[in-house]
Motif scaffolding. Structure first.
Motif, PDB file in Angstrom:
ATOM      1  N   GLU A 163       0.846  -1.203   0.000  1.00 23.62           N
ATOM      2  CA  GLU A 163       0.000   0.000   0.000  1.00 23.62           C
ATOM      3  C   GLU A 163       0.875   1.245   0.000  1.00 23.62           C
ATOM      4  N   LYS A 164       0.456   2.252  -0.753  1.00 24.42           N
ATOM      5  CA  LYS A 164       1.103   3.562  -0.724  1.00 24.42           C
ATOM      6  C   LYS A 164       0.123   4.534  -0.091  1.00 24.42           C
ATOM      7  N   ARG A 165       0.616   5.328   0.862  1.00 26.60           N
ATOM      8  CA  ARG A 165      -0.241   6.278   1.573  1.00 26.60           C
ATOM      9  C   ARG A 165       0.352   7.674   1.492  1.00 26.60           C
ATOM     10  N   GLN A 166      -0.539   8.655   1.462  1.00 27.41           N
ATOM     11  CA  GLN A 166      -0.149  10.059   1.566  1.00 27.41           C
ATOM     12  C   GLN A 166      -1.075  10.700   2.581  1.00 27.41           C
ATOM     13  N   GLN A 167      -0.495  11.242   3.618  1.00 29.30           N
ATOM     14  CA  GLN A 167      -1.224  11.891   4.696  1.00 29.30           C
ATOM     15  C   GLN A 167      -2.272  10.963   5.310  1.00 29.30           C
ATOM     16  N   GLY A 168      -1.907   9.696   5.479  1.00 26.36           N
ATOM     17  CA  GLY A 168      -2.786   8.724   6.102  1.00 26.36           C
ATOM     18  C   GLY A 168      -3.867   8.165   5.204  1.00 26.36           C
ATOM     19  N   LYS A 169      -3.921   8.581   3.956  1.00 27.65           N
ATOM     20  CA  LYS A 169      -4.946   8.125   3.028  1.00 27.65           C
ATOM     21  C   LYS A 169      -4.298   7.195   1.997  1.00 27.65           C
ATOM     22  N   VAL A 170      -4.926   6.053   1.722  1.00 27.86           N
ATOM     23  CA  VAL A 170      -4.390   5.099   0.760  1.00 27.86           C
ATOM     24  C   VAL A 170      -4.546   5.676  -0.645  1.00 27.86           C
ATOM     25  N   THR A 171      -3.420   5.788  -1.361  1.00 25.74           N
ATOM     26  CA  THR A 171      -3.460   6.334  -2.714  1.00 25.74           C
ATOM     27  C   THR A 171      -3.315   5.251  -3.773  1.00 25.74           C
ATOM     28  N   VAL A 213      -2.730   0.671  -4.195  1.00 34.25           N
ATOM     29  CA  VAL A 213      -2.464  -0.657  -3.657  1.00 34.25           C
ATOM     30  C   VAL A 213      -1.916  -1.499  -4.799  1.00 34.25           C
ATOM     31  N   LYS A 226      -6.632   1.654  -7.257  1.00 34.49           N
ATOM     32  CA  LYS A 226      -6.567   3.048  -6.826  1.00 34.49           C
ATOM     33  C   LYS A 226      -7.953   3.470  -6.369  1.00 34.49           C
TER      34      LYS A 226
END
Length: 146
Positions: free
Chosen positions: A61-69, A71, A83
């Protein structure tokens, strides 16, 4: 006529009082108890153990500011990306412009650039076939006249 209705009411009352007695009576078809089971000796342990196959599924998983952007799912030789569905512009979820579903994405035309290259000179030459009537020159002795 009055006596016949009284007799009917009396018969109904007697039947209602006898009903619980029939309901509590033991059933005639009672199953016999199950037979007692004996414990058996355990056999030898098998020489081969079967391990469950590795599922081979790896999820990143890739996250930005705690939100999943994004997978990334790698299952065997297949890799695909999931996405989140973010509506375009000012479309709110449920509007005509927004869509509820976003399909998975598969990468295409990927090339393995780190693969070892085979040298064409080291590869075996292609096999050549001799014509049907010809004999190989090196292996057959020549007949000479003296």
């Amino acid at each position: 006529m009055r006596t016949s209705t009284l007799l009917h009411i009396a018969a109904v009352c007697v039947a209602v009082q006898l009903l619980p007695a029939y309901a509590q009576a033991p059933a005639k078809n009672v199953a016999p108890p199950p037979p007692k089971l004996e414990k058996m000796e355990e056999g030898e342990q098998p020489a081969i153990t079967i391990a469950p196959p590795d599922s081979g599924t790896k999820i990143t998983e890739k996250r930005q500011q705690g939100k999943v952007t994004e997978v990334k799912v790698k299952s065997g030789k297949s890799t695909y990306y999931l996405k989140p569905n973010e509506p375009a512009g000012s479309a709110a979820p449920g509007d005509v412009q927004s869509n509820q579903i976003r399909a998975a994405e598969w990468p295409i035309l990927e090339f393995d650039l780190g693969r070892k290259k085979t040298n064409p000179k080291e590869a075996e030459p292609p096999q050549t076939l001799q014509p049907a009537g010809a004999q190989p020159t090196a292996s057959a002795p020549k007949n000479r006249r003296l």
